[in-house]
Write a protein that holds these residues in place. Structure first.
Motif, short mmCIF file in Angstrom:
data_model
loop_
_atom_site.label_atom_id
_atom_site.label_comp_id
_atom_site.label_asym_id
_atom_site.label_seq_id
_atom_site.Cartn_x
_atom_site.Cartn_y
_atom_site.Cartn_z
N ASP A 57 0.83 -1.20 0.00
CA ASP A 57 0.00 0.00 0.00
C ASP A 57 0.87 1.26 0.00
O ASP A 57 0.54 2.24 -0.66
CB ASP A 57 -0.92 0.02 1.22
CG ASP A 57 -2.05 -0.99 1.12
OD1 ASP A 57 -2.36 -1.45 0.01
OD2 ASP A 57 -2.62 -1.32 2.18
N GLU B 58 1.90 2.16 -3.44
CA GLU B 58 0.81 2.77 -4.21
C GLU B 58 0.51 4.18 -3.74
O GLU B 58 0.26 5.08 -4.56
CB GLU B 58 -0.44 1.89 -4.14
CG GLU B 58 -0.29 0.57 -4.88
CD GLU B 58 0.12 0.75 -6.33
OE1 GLU B 58 -0.58 1.49 -7.06
OE2 GLU B 58 1.13 0.15 -6.74
N VAL B 59 0.52 4.41 -2.42
CA VAL B 59 0.29 5.76 -1.90
C VAL B 59 1.36 6.70 -2.45
O VAL B 59 1.05 7.80 -2.94
CB VAL B 59 0.28 5.77 -0.35
CG1 VAL B 59 0.32 7.20 0.18
CG2 VAL B 59 -0.95 5.04 0.18
N HIS C 153 0.85 7.33 -6.35
CA HIS C 153 -0.31 8.17 -6.67
C HIS C 153 -0.20 9.57 -6.08
O HIS C 153 -0.67 10.54 -6.69
CB HIS C 153 -1.60 7.47 -6.26
CG HIS C 153 -1.91 6.29 -7.12
ND1 HIS C 153 -2.46 6.40 -8.38
CD2 HIS C 153 -1.69 4.97 -6.93
CE1 HIS C 153 -2.59 5.21 -8.92
NE2 HIS C 153 -2.12 4.32 -8.07
N ALA C 154 0.41 9.70 -4.91
CA ALA C 154 0.61 11.03 -4.32
C ALA C 154 1.51 11.87 -5.22
O ALA C 154 1.27 13.06 -5.42
CB ALA C 154 1.22 10.91 -2.93
N VAL D 80 -3.31 4.33 3.93
CA VAL D 80 -3.70 5.43 3.04
C VAL D 80 -2.78 6.64 3.21
O VAL D 80 -2.95 7.66 2.53
CB VAL D 80 -5.16 5.85 3.27
CG1 VAL D 80 -6.10 4.70 2.91
CG2 VAL D 80 -5.40 6.33 4.70
N TYR E 73 3.50 11.04 2.81
CA TYR E 73 2.62 10.90 1.65
C TYR E 73 1.24 10.45 2.11
O TYR E 73 1.11 9.62 3.02
CB TYR E 73 3.16 9.87 0.65
CG TYR E 73 4.43 10.33 -0.02
CD1 TYR E 73 4.39 11.25 -1.06
CD2 TYR E 73 5.67 9.86 0.39
CE1 TYR E 73 5.55 11.69 -1.67
CE2 TYR E 73 6.84 10.30 -0.21
CZ TYR E 73 6.77 11.21 -1.24
OH TYR E 73 7.91 11.65 -1.85
N TRP F 100 -2.74 9.39 0.34
CA TRP F 100 -3.50 9.10 -0.87
C TRP F 100 -4.15 10.40 -1.35
O TRP F 100 -4.79 11.10 -0.57
CB TRP F 100 -4.55 8.02 -0.60
CG TRP F 100 -5.15 7.50 -1.85
CD1 TRP F 100 -6.32 7.90 -2.43
CD2 TRP F 100 -4.61 6.50 -2.70
NE1 TRP F 100 -6.53 7.21 -3.59
CE2 TRP F 100 -5.50 6.34 -3.78
CE3 TRP F 100 -3.44 5.72 -2.67
CZ2 TRP F 100 -5.27 5.44 -4.82
CZ3 TRP F 100 -3.23 4.82 -3.69
CH2 TRP F 100 -4.13 4.69 -4.76
#
Length: 163
Positions: free
Chosen positions: A16, A19-20, A23-24, A71, A87, A89
């Motif tokens: 996760d 991914e955070v 995308h951040a 998140v 960071y 989401w």
């Protein structure tokens, strides 16, 4: 908003975190950096759980968890009293998640007898930190994947608060 839990990172959070981070940078920083700059920045760290799990041994990592998923996160170098990364989401920005992560990180430093914390903040974060009492020490340029990115070095004095 569902209940947020703040805790130290576990190995299962690493995917996760990847991914955070991605995308951040790619979405959250879109208003401040070009696509080329964001691609270079996001490409510095692999989008693999193993890379982020390995960072847990380097930094004290605190996560914000919602519905079992990380998140947001902050990586703290306690030895040098420095925030390495922060960071959240992108769609959850502005809801206090990053602020709460910073409060927990600052509390850890105070418990270790530190009276100051530093960070190198992106254009996305610098104004928010200044509003929270961080002192801007000046602009820097950092190279990420062949691209020069503007950021700012900030410092905050810490003080113990009785509860």
């Amino acid at each position: 908003m569902p209940r947020m839990i703040y805790r130290e990172a576990l190995a299962r959070d690493a995917a996760d975190q990847a991914e955070v981070f991605y995308h951040a940078v790619m979405q959250g920083a879109a208003g401040h950096y070009s696509l080329t700059q964001r691609r270079a920045w996001a490409g510095v760290l692999p989008r693999k759980a193993s890379a982020w799990a390995a960072r847990h041994s380097l930094y004290t990592t605190l996560v914000a968890v919602c519905d079992g998923r990380c998140v947001g996160f902050v990586e703290l170098d306690t030895a040098s009293a420095r925030i390495e990364t922060l960071y959240v989401w992108p769609s959850l920005g502005g809801r206090g998640i990053g602020t709460t992560l910073l409060i927990h990180a600052e509390r850890l430093l105070v418990e270790q007898g530190r009276d100051v914390v530093e960070i190198e903040a992106s254009l996305t974060l610098v104004e928010r930190l200044e509003r929270r009492g961080w002192e801007n020490l000046g602009e820097q340029r950092v190279e990420r994947g062949g691209e020069k990115l503007k950021r700012y070095r900030l410092r905050k004095r810490l003080r113990a608060v009785e509860t």
